[in-house]
Write a protein that holds these residues in place. Structure first.
Motif, mmCIF file in Angstrom:
data_model
loop_
_atom_site.group_PDB
_atom_site.id
_atom_site.type_symbol
_atom_site.label_atom_id
_atom_site.label_comp_id
_atom_site.label_asym_id
_atom_site.label_seq_id
_atom_site.Cartn_x
_atom_site.Cartn_y
_atom_site.Cartn_z
ATOM 1 N N ILE A 271 61.737 48.943 56.655
ATOM 2 C CA ILE A 271 63.347 49.317 56.243
ATOM 3 C C ILE A 271 63.821 49.825 57.422
ATOM 4 C CG2 ILE A 271 64.449 51.067 54.845
ATOM 5 C CD1 ILE A 271 62.022 51.076 52.841
ATOM 6 N N THR A 272 65.002 49.127 57.879
ATOM 7 C CA THR A 272 65.622 49.310 59.061
ATOM 8 C C THR A 272 66.715 50.317 59.370
ATOM 9 O OG1 THR A 272 67.276 47.336 58.779
ATOM 10 C CG2 THR A 272 65.149 46.909 59.571
ATOM 11 N N CYS A 273 67.152 51.021 57.987
ATOM 12 C CA CYS A 273 68.245 51.988 58.065
ATOM 13 C C CYS A 273 67.902 53.440 58.187
ATOM 14 C CB CYS A 273 69.149 51.673 56.942
ATOM 15 S SG CYS A 273 70.356 52.932 56.817
ATOM 16 N N SER A 274 68.213 54.290 59.333
ATOM 17 C CA SER A 274 67.585 55.488 59.601
ATOM 18 C C SER A 274 68.224 56.503 58.488
ATOM 19 C CB SER A 274 67.899 56.137 60.909
ATOM 20 O OG SER A 274 67.688 55.194 61.710
ATOM 21 N N SER A 275 69.639 56.359 57.965
ATOM 22 C CA SER A 275 70.155 57.045 57.015
ATOM 23 C C SER A 275 69.373 57.335 55.588
ATOM 24 C CB SER A 275 71.461 56.583 56.638
ATOM 25 O OG SER A 275 72.300 56.664 57.567
ATOM 26 N N ILE A 276 68.537 56.544 55.249
ATOM 27 C CA ILE A 276 67.715 56.588 53.894
ATOM 28 C C ILE A 276 66.124 56.759 54.278
ATOM 29 C CG2 ILE A 276 69.411 54.991 52.953
ATOM 30 C CD1 ILE A 276 67.735 52.463 53.339
ATOM 31 N N GLY A 277 65.848 57.343 55.562
ATOM 32 C CA GLY A 277 64.509 57.531 55.889
ATOM 33 C C GLY A 277 63.856 58.415 54.900
ATOM 34 N N PRO A 278 64.377 59.278 54.076
ATOM 35 C CA PRO A 278 63.753 60.328 53.246
ATOM 36 C C PRO A 278 63.319 59.394 52.018
ATOM 37 C CG PRO A 278 65.490 61.191 54.178
ATOM 38 C CD PRO A 278 65.694 60.157 54.691
ATOM 39 N N GLY A 279 64.130 58.504 51.735
ATOM 40 C CA GLY A 279 63.610 57.623 50.606
ATOM 41 C C GLY A 279 62.439 56.612 50.900
ATOM 42 N N VAL A 280 62.333 56.236 52.352
ATOM 43 C CA VAL A 280 61.263 55.480 52.815
ATOM 44 C C VAL A 280 60.056 56.406 52.806
ATOM 45 C CG1 VAL A 280 60.224 54.186 54.719
ATOM 46 C CG2 VAL A 280 62.874 54.455 54.277
ATOM 47 N N ALA A 281 60.067 57.651 53.082
ATOM 48 C CA ALA A 281 58.965 58.591 52.764
ATOM 49 C C ALA A 281 58.321 58.502 51.334
ATOM 50 C CB ALA A 281 59.163 59.960 53.311
ATOM 51 N N ILE A 282 59.302 58.604 50.278
ATOM 52 C CA ILE A 282 58.784 58.389 49.129
ATOM 53 C C ILE A 282 58.137 57.050 48.707
ATOM 54 C CG2 ILE A 282 59.649 58.430 46.581
ATOM 55 C CD1 ILE A 282 61.866 60.455 47.364
ATOM 56 N N ALA A 283 58.561 55.929 49.264
ATOM 57 C CA ALA A 283 58.143 54.654 49.160
ATOM 58 C C ALA A 283 56.651 54.645 49.570
ATOM 59 C CB ALA A 283 58.976 53.653 49.803
ATOM 60 N N GLN A 284 56.443 55.193 50.906
ATOM 61 C CA GLN A 284 55.130 55.103 51.242
ATOM 62 C C GLN A 284 54.195 55.847 50.563
ATOM 63 O OE1 GLN A 284 56.360 57.344 54.969
ATOM 64 N NE2 GLN A 284 56.597 55.397 56.295
ATOM 65 N N GLN A 285 54.429 56.683 49.687
ATOM 66 C CA GLN A 285 53.595 57.409 48.796
ATOM 67 C C GLN A 285 53.514 56.678 47.464
ATOM 68 O OE1 GLN A 285 54.650 61.715 48.274
ATOM 69 N NE2 GLN A 285 55.916 61.565 49.780
ATOM 70 N N ARG B 116 66.406 55.643 44.348
ATOM 71 C CA ARG B 116 65.896 54.894 43.181
ATOM 72 C C ARG B 116 66.196 53.284 43.505
ATOM 73 N NH1 ARG B 116 67.526 59.211 39.974
ATOM 74 N NH2 ARG B 116 69.683 58.005 39.211
ATOM 75 N N ARG B 117 67.241 53.284 44.213
ATOM 76 C CA ARG B 117 67.612 51.753 44.123
ATOM 77 C C ARG B 117 67.051 51.264 45.317
ATOM 78 N NH1 ARG B 117 72.902 52.613 44.757
ATOM 79 N NH2 ARG B 117 73.242 50.844 45.928
ATOM 80 N N LEU B 118 66.536 52.092 46.301
ATOM 81 C CA LEU B 118 65.837 51.659 47.593
ATOM 82 C C LEU B 118 64.329 51.211 47.011
ATOM 83 C CD1 LEU B 118 65.151 51.402 50.549
ATOM 84 C CD2 LEU B 118 64.846 53.643 50.738
ATOM 85 N N LEU B 119 63.777 52.130 45.980
ATOM 86 C CA LEU B 119 62.495 51.757 45.827
ATOM 87 C C LEU B 119 62.455 50.510 44.758
ATOM 88 C CD1 LEU B 119 61.451 55.349 44.625
ATOM 89 C CD2 LEU B 119 60.829 54.285 46.764
ATOM 90 N N MET B 120 63.573 50.249 44.135
ATOM 91 C CA MET B 120 63.531 48.804 43.428
ATOM 92 C C MET B 120 63.644 47.773 44.391
ATOM 93 S SD MET B 120 66.420 49.909 40.566
ATOM 94 C CE MET B 120 66.470 48.295 40.066
ATOM 95 N N GLN B 121 64.177 47.852 45.564
ATOM 96 C CA GLN B 121 64.218 46.755 46.688
ATOM 97 C C GLN B 121 62.814 46.827 47.105
ATOM 98 O OE1 GLN B 121 66.552 44.923 47.550
ATOM 99 N NE2 GLN B 121 68.437 45.740 47.446
ATOM 100 N N VAL B 122 62.193 47.818 47.435
ATOM 101 C CA VAL B 122 60.879 47.923 47.979
ATOM 102 C C VAL B 122 59.811 47.225 46.965
ATOM 103 C CG1 VAL B 122 58.664 49.277 48.636
ATOM 104 C CG2 VAL B 122 61.056 49.648 49.547
ATOM 105 N N GLU B 123 59.904 47.518 45.841
ATOM 106 C CA GLU B 123 59.110 47.060 44.596
ATOM 107 C C GLU B 123 59.247 45.481 44.668
ATOM 108 O OE1 GLU B 123 57.897 47.973 40.081
ATOM 109 O OE2 GLU B 123 59.719 48.685 40.907
ATOM 110 N N SER B 124 60.625 44.921 44.689
ATOM 111 C CA SER B 124 60.860 43.649 44.720
ATOM 112 C C SER B 124 60.287 42.956 45.725
ATOM 113 C CB SER B 124 62.494 43.270 44.680
ATOM 114 O OG SER B 124 62.854 41.921 44.455
ATOM 115 N N ALA B 125 60.134 43.508 46.810
ATOM 116 C CA ALA B 125 59.670 42.807 48.027
ATOM 117 C C ALA B 125 58.144 42.455 47.871
ATOM 118 C CB ALA B 125 60.012 43.433 49.497
#
Length: 231
Positions: free
Chosen positions: A74-88, A55-64
């Motif tokens: 997004i340059t961190c592999s550990s949070i990759g599953p969160g990136v997949a959600i952001a893409q949707q 959720r905090r990652l999504l807030m970062q993306v929304e801010s950008a």
């Protein structure tokens, strides 16, 4: 008007590398960095990516996205599953650091070695490779090599120990694979410093491949639609 790219990092050490890569690959694109170390620290502490972290990652993306950027990397592999959600969720392209690397690895090899210094990075990287292989209908074998102690060393400021542990892991555990995938962007620096030919397999790192993909995405977005050309 120049295009703009936001880069979201979980470590400030990555900003110089990506600044240089972006300058080389897409000098006309304006970039800015957003760094939140708590995203990776929380993931490491919990042992896996948590919903609250996503959720905090999504807030970062929304801010950008709210600034009007043309893409987010997004340059961190550990949070990759969160990136997949952001893409949707966002119309703005959100690019996962290791996506291009995973596709290239599956295309080139069948027995793929994955090197990581964090188990929280190993799991999503392996899952991504398997997903890309399934999309291509290809059977792959994955050899995992976790450089234990390397991440703790770098956190303590002991870069030399980090590099030594990672190098030993690569040389001892991944010499008999078709190619090696580096699960973390920060690992590319260590491999580049090795003597040429010391590692037998081809090595794929995510930063350069991700930036090249980002450039292509931005170039495609810049091209006018056919209807606009005809006006």
């Amino acid at each position: 008007m120049a295009q703009t790219l936001a880069l979201i990092h979980t470590s400030p050490t990555l900003t110089p590398m990506f600044t240089a890569l972006c300058a080389a690959e897409m000098p006309d694109v304006q970039i800015f960095h957003m760094v939140d170390e708590s995203l990776i620290k929380e993931t490491v502490r919990a042992g896996s990516l948590q919903r609250r972290t996503m959720r905090r990652l999504l807030m970062q993306v929304e801010s950008a996205v709210a600034t009007g950027v043309d893409a987010v990397l997004i340059t961190c592999s550990s949070i990759g599953p969160g990136v997949a959600i952001a893409q949707q969720l966002f119309d703005t392209p959100v690019i996962r650091i290791d996506d291009a690397m995973a596709e290239e690895a599956v295309r080139l090899g069948t027995r793929i070695g994955v090197a990581a210094t964090l188990s929280t990075t190993m799991s999503p990287t392996v899952a991504l490779l398997r997903a890309r292989a399934a999309e291509l209908g290809k059977e792959i074998e994955i050899v995992e090599a976790l450089a234990e102690g390397a991440f703790d060393a770098v956190l303590a400021g002991d870069v030399e120990t980090h590099d030594r542990i990672l190098t030993q892991t690569l040389l001892q555990e991944l010499q008999q694979v078709d190619l090696i995938v580096l699960a973390q962007a920060s690992m590319a620096r260590v491999v580049k410093a090795l003597p040429e030919g010391l590692l037998k397999p081809q090595v794929l790192g995510s930063p350069e491949l991700a930036v090249k993909r980002t450039r292509r995405i931005l170039e495609a977005a810049r091209k006018p639609a056919f209807s606009e050309v005809m006006v």
